[in-house]
Design an enzyme around this catalytic site. Structure first.
Site, PDB file in Angstrom:
ATOM      1  N   GLY A 122       0.871  -0.954   0.067  1.00 17.90           N
ATOM      2  CA  GLY A 122       0.178   0.158   0.278  1.00 17.90           C
ATOM      3  C   GLY A 122       0.840   1.108   0.025  1.00 17.90           C
ATOM      4  O   GLY A 122       2.430   1.196  -0.394  1.00 17.90           O
ATOM      5  N   ALA A 123       0.193   2.551   0.513  1.00 21.43           N
ATOM      6  CA  ALA A 123       1.403   4.160   0.685  1.00 21.43           C
ATOM      7  C   ALA A 123       0.395   5.030   1.194  1.00 21.43           C
ATOM      8  O   ALA A 123      -0.803   4.606   1.796  1.00 21.43           O
ATOM      9  CB  ALA A 123       0.901   4.298  -0.886  1.00 21.43           C
ATOM     10  N   GLY A 169       1.456   8.847   3.027  1.00 23.62           N
ATOM     11  CA  GLY A 169       1.279   9.985   3.667  1.00 23.62           C
ATOM     12  C   GLY A 169       3.219  10.395   3.401  1.00 23.62           C
ATOM     13  O   GLY A 169       4.229  11.178   2.372  1.00 23.62           O
ATOM     14  N   MET A 170       3.898   9.476   4.098  1.00 24.06           N
ATOM     15  CA  MET A 170       5.216   8.619   3.802  1.00 24.06           C
ATOM     16  C   MET A 170       5.726   8.296   2.543  1.00 24.06           C
ATOM     17  O   MET A 170       6.400   8.421   2.332  1.00 24.06           O
ATOM     18  CB  MET A 170       5.946   8.381   5.059  1.00 24.06           C
ATOM     19  CG  MET A 170       7.210   8.366   4.753  1.00 24.06           C
ATOM     20  SD  MET A 170       7.637   7.458   6.665  1.00 24.06           S
ATOM     21  CE  MET A 170       9.129   7.125   6.559  1.00 24.06           C
ATOM     22  N   GLY A 171       4.932   7.083   1.885  1.00 20.94           N
ATOM     23  CA  GLY A 171       6.066   6.318   0.967  1.00 20.94           C
ATOM     24  C   GLY A 171       4.735   5.546   0.985  1.00 20.94           C
ATOM     25  O   GLY A 171       3.737   4.910   0.818  1.00 20.94           O
ATOM     26  N   VAL A 225       4.361   0.791   0.954  1.00 23.96           N
ATOM     27  CA  VAL A 225       5.578  -0.205   1.924  1.00 23.96           C
ATOM     28  C   VAL A 225       5.118  -0.940   1.089  1.00 23.96           C
ATOM     29  O   VAL A 225       4.036  -1.789   0.110  1.00 23.96           O
ATOM     30  CB  VAL A 225       4.035  -0.245   3.218  1.00 23.96           C
ATOM     31  CG1 VAL A 225       4.263  -1.185   3.975  1.00 23.96           C
ATOM     32  CG2 VAL A 225       3.777   0.654   4.005  1.00 23.96           C
ATOM     33  N   LYS A 261       9.425   0.493   3.576  1.00 23.23           N
ATOM     34  CA  LYS A 261       8.725   1.686   3.317  1.00 23.23           C
ATOM     35  C   LYS A 261       9.668   2.295   2.801  1.00 23.23           C
ATOM     36  O   LYS A 261      10.853   2.557   3.644  1.00 23.23           O
ATOM     37  CB  LYS A 261       8.655   2.339   4.626  1.00 23.23           C
ATOM     38  CG  LYS A 261       7.630   1.145   5.858  1.00 23.23           C
ATOM     39  CD  LYS A 261       7.347   1.641   6.915  1.00 23.23           C
ATOM     40  CE  LYS A 261       6.503   1.260   7.640  1.00 23.23           C
ATOM     41  NZ  LYS A 261       6.121   1.284   9.283  1.00 23.23           N
ATOM     42  N   ASP A 313       3.175   9.839  18.487  1.00 20.47           N
ATOM     43  CA  ASP A 313       1.538   9.647  17.034  1.00 20.47           C
ATOM     44  C   ASP A 313       1.017   7.825  17.800  1.00 20.47           C
ATOM     45  O   ASP A 313       0.923   7.226  16.747  1.00 20.47           O
ATOM     46  CB  ASP A 313       2.704   8.923  16.367  1.00 20.47           C
ATOM     47  CG  ASP A 313       1.858  10.034  14.851  1.00 20.47           C
ATOM     48  OD1 ASP A 313       0.661   9.869  15.216  1.00 20.47           O
ATOM     49  OD2 ASP A 313       1.340   9.567  14.233  1.00 20.47           O
TER      50      ASP A 313
END
Length: 516
Positions: free
Chosen positions: A5-6, A8-10, A12, A26, A121
């Protein structure tokens, strides 16, 4: 092996090490990688992440070296859904499971505090519901990424709905913020919503932040046994909240059942099915074979001829495609199934866990920069013992970390490593690794000594496992990591590279040479 999947960071990906350990790989969006100072923040936060080791956390296995683009991070992979995904699909957890989740996550938080780390977080998407226990993931990742959500008081770091009031106002969050977020996650597990959102509501960001700072939480639906403690953890004033250790102590109740006995049977079955699918994929996948840098010395297996050599029946891309077709069906099916329980990354508010647009390079599943090329004709034959050419003493000297901050990473002088290898077969303890590095200022030796077992020998590459580990200086009060795996490659007759399948050792030698 699959794109998960994907966010906000990039992106996976599901990946594996040379020894067969499954990983969540990631990759960072290229625009983030190009930001000034991001590489330093990324490396700092990942090293902070790696200090947290406990039964309730996943470990960093490896990450990109400096000046690599795109940057990447590999962690242990847990074949389990997130709390956010499970509750969204199946509804709140039953009361015994919520109580057990509270107990397990409080223990996880104590381990975080023991490492001197603040998560900042904790949210439903960062809690994985494993078959044996829940896991808390993604320590420090949010702090490495520029967060686009800003208010007049500064940057909002974390996920709205689970933020502490001090985070909502842009202040730097300390340990009490994690206690607040943990309580908010427990409210979600019991009710399916944040404690500051009524059922069916979708408030905008300013309204939600205002409620967190000024309004009382909505706790209807929280089990009576947890209600007083959850209320105290959600206090607006950080000083009025109990510590993680106090929360854990209050949740230690005699007679409480274990995790696997209180979670919904469907969750246990789903986790077991996913683990079986993962094992099948790992078994079907051919181990990666690394292209030799130079011809290995006899009696090692000689390098496989390139695809263009005389007698090669097909182009390299055809050879890659052939094994690919045999696994196409299982990869496609697993990729779809795994998206549902992807290890969730940081996402913009309102996007939902696991939602994102990828890195925009149009190369889904492409191996990250620096990955060694696989042999075009398949894997090299495995051997069952260490070749005679490997036996001996190998030494190397690295620069240490004299410019480190002395907090997240020790300031050290030269990093000396000695590896001694003896004749032995796969499964034998046939060597030792000794590291020596002195801390600047105190003179303490921070090195560790490990006994090495040969796990795999293929071509010019060996996989070694550290079966014991202790401080090189027995009087040193340091903790040495256990169970490290090493990928050792003979690149020249008298030269070895030593790569760790644990987190990278900062300042370590780039290679080892044979002792004279």
């Amino acid at each position: 092996m699959a794109r998960l999947g994907a966010g906000g960071m990039g992106e996976v990906f599901l990946a594996r090490t040379a020894s067969g350990r499954p990983l969540a790989l990631k990759t960072v969006h290229r625009d983030l990688s190009r930001e000034p100072g991001f590489a330093e923040r990324f490396a700092r936060e990942i090293r902070t992440n790696d200090r947290v080791r406990s039964p309730w956390t996943v470990s960093v296995v490896d990450f990109s070296p400096p000046d690599t683009a795109p940057q990447w991070l590999a962690t242990e992979y847990v074949a389990a859904p997130s709390l956010a995904d499970w509750v969204h699909r199946h509804g709140p957890l039953p009361e015994p499971a919520v109580r057990c989740l509270a107990r397990e996550l409080s223990a996880a938080l104590v381990s975080v505090r023991a490492a001197g780390v603040v998560h900042r977080d904790i949210k439903p998407g960062n809690v994985l519901l494993g078959a044996e226990r829940p896991y808390l993931i993604d320590f420090g990742i949010a702090r490495a990424v520029r967060d686009p959500r800003r208010t007049r008081t500064g940057t909002v770091m974390g996920t709205p709905g689970y933020l502490a009031p001090e985070q909502a106002t842009g202040a730097v969050a300390a340990a009490p913020a994690d206690v607040f977020s943990l309580a908010a996650v427990l409210v979600y597990a019991a009710t399916g919503r944040s404690p500051f959102v009524a059922r069916g509501e979708e408030p905008d960001l300013p309204a939600l932040l205002y409620r967190i700072v000024h309004d009382e939480p909505l706790l209807d639906g929280v089990p009576d046994a947890l209600l007083p403690l959850v209320g105290e953890c959600l206090a607006k004033n950080p000083e009025q909240r109990p510590t993680a250790e106090e929360v854990r102590a209050r949740l230690e109740t005699a007679g409480e059942q274990e995790w696997h006995r209180v979670v919904p049977p469907a969750l246990v079955a789903a986790a077991g099915s996913r683990e079986a699918e993962l094992r099948g994929l790992l078994a079907a996948a051919q181990p990666p074979v690394y292209a030799p840098v130079a011809a290995p010395p006899a009696p090692l297996t000689p390098p496989v001829p390139p695809a263009t050599a005389p007698g090669t029946p097909r182009p390299a891309e055809d050879l890659v495609a052939a094994p690919s077709r045999t696994r196409k069906a299982v990869l496609a099916a697993l990729a779809v199934a795994l998206v549902a329980f992807v290890i969730v990354m940081i996402v913009p508010f309102g996007g939902g866990d696991g939602d994102g647009d990828g890195d925009g390079d149009g190369k889904d599943g492409t191996a990250p920069a620096g990955t060694p090329a696989p042999s075009p004709s398949g894997q090299s034959p495995a051997v069952t013992s260490l070749p005679a050419a490997w036996v001996g003493t190998w030494t190397g000297l690295g620069p240490g970390t004299p410019d480190a901050d002395g907090v997240a990473r020790a300031r050290t002088q030269d990093f000396a490593v000695t590896v001694t290898l003896h004749a032995g077969a796969v499964g034998d303890v046939m060597g030792a690794q000794v590291s020596n590095l002195k801390e600047i200022g105190t003179g303490r030796n921070l090195g560790c000594t490990e006994a090495l077992e040969l796990r795999q020998m293929r071509g010019n590459t060996a996989v070694l496992a550290a079966v014991t580990s202790h401080p090189t200086d027995r009087s040193a009060a340091i903790d040495c990591p256990r169970g490290n795996l090493y990928l050792v490659t003979m690149t020249e007759p008298d030269r070895l590279t030593l790569e760790s399948e644990g987190a990278q050792s900062a300042g370590a030698p780039a290679f080892l040479t044979r002792g004279r």
